[in-house]
Write an enzyme that holds these catalytic residues in place. Structure first.
Site, mmCIF file in Angstrom:
data_model
loop_
_atom_site.group_PDB
_atom_site.id
_atom_site.type_symbol
_atom_site.label_atom_id
_atom_site.label_comp_id
_atom_site.label_asym_id
_atom_site.label_seq_id
_atom_site.Cartn_x
_atom_site.Cartn_y
_atom_site.Cartn_z
ATOM 1 N N ASP A 50 0.884 -1.158 0.000
ATOM 2 C CA ASP A 50 0.000 0.000 0.000
ATOM 3 C C ASP A 50 0.930 1.219 0.000
ATOM 4 O OD1 ASP A 50 -2.330 1.656 0.436
ATOM 5 O OD2 ASP A 50 -1.730 1.771 2.540
ATOM 6 N N ASP A 76 -0.167 5.096 1.137
ATOM 7 C CA ASP A 76 -0.429 6.032 2.234
ATOM 8 C C ASP A 76 -0.400 5.324 3.587
ATOM 9 O OD1 ASP A 76 -0.788 8.228 0.511
ATOM 10 O OD2 ASP A 76 -2.884 7.682 0.167
#
Length: 238
Positions: free
Chosen positions: A8, A10
């Site tokens: 991922d 953020d």
């Protein structure tokens, strides 16, 4: 056969939210309440489109947006981890699946000099139009009821694995690294030979400890920084 590392972006690779970080470009580094109140659950990308239009209306330039985004800090140890991955491309493939956008991720990776670690980025496409306004679009459509309308990370991962298989590339295990609720969908489809690494203190860790997920197949290792992840991946490839 290689190891596939899936990140991922953020609150995982970077220690913040790139979409909210861009608000630092706005007048007084904030947006008006009417704009904040326009958000609808599950439709974050559409909301960000309105935020970016607001920045354009206030004459915020591409150079300003880029310079601000390049100040978003990486999570501790993640630059070292990405450099480690870049130096081991013979046995590690690396992709990012994110609800951010192509411009933000490309700028941030390039500023840190770690873009060579990442083979593919799957995220919402972004560009600047003829007015100089930044435009962001939904990544795809899907039928998953668990995920935001613009992105099902499980579908992205499944499609990538099928495409790789068609080109003769198979992975002996997948290492999935994330933090949020939208990382749960792909994690639930991983195999017992795979590894999921939720960030300590974030929602994915809490979701993975709920009783209804006791039958989760992959091994779970909680992390606080990129060095801990590097140790896990090093053990996997040795």
């Amino acid at each position: 056969m290689k190891t596939l590392v899936v990140f991922d972006f953020d609150h995982t690779l970077v220690d913040g939210n790139s979409d909210t970080w861009v608000i630092k470009c706005a007048p007084d580094q904030c947006i008006p309440d009417w704009l904040k109140d326009s958000y609808q659950k599950g439709r974050w990308t559409e909301y960000m489109g309105r935020v970016l239009t607001y920045l354009g209306d206030n004459a915020v330039s591409r150079d300003t947006v880029r310079s601000v985004m390049e100040t978003l800090p990486f999570t501790d140890g993640m630059i070292d981890l990405l450099k480690f991955i870049a130096s081991n491309k013979n046995c590690i493939d690396c992709i990012i699946i994110s609800d951010s956008n192509t411009l933000f991720i490309d700028w941030i990776l390039q500023a840190a000099g770690v873009q060579t670690a990442v083979d593919r980025v799957f995220t919402n496409p972004a560009r600047f139009d003829e007015r100089g306004y930044m435009i962001v679009e939904c990544f795809h459509s899907h039928e998953c009821r668990q995920c935001p309308v613009n992105l099902c990370k499980n579908k992205v991962l499944d499609d990538f694995l099928k495409s790789q298989s068609q080109h003769g590339v198979e992975y002996h295990l997948i290492c999935y690294i994330g933090d949020g609720g939208n990382d749960l969908c792909p994690v639930k489809s991983l195999k017992s030979s795979d590894l999921v690494l939720p960030r300590k203190g974030y929602s994915l860790e809490r979701l993975l400890t709920k009783s209804e997920l006791e039958l989760l197949k992959p091994r779970v290792v909680v992390w606080s920084d990129g060095f801990e992840i590097m140790n896990e991946i090093t053990a996997l490839i040795e």
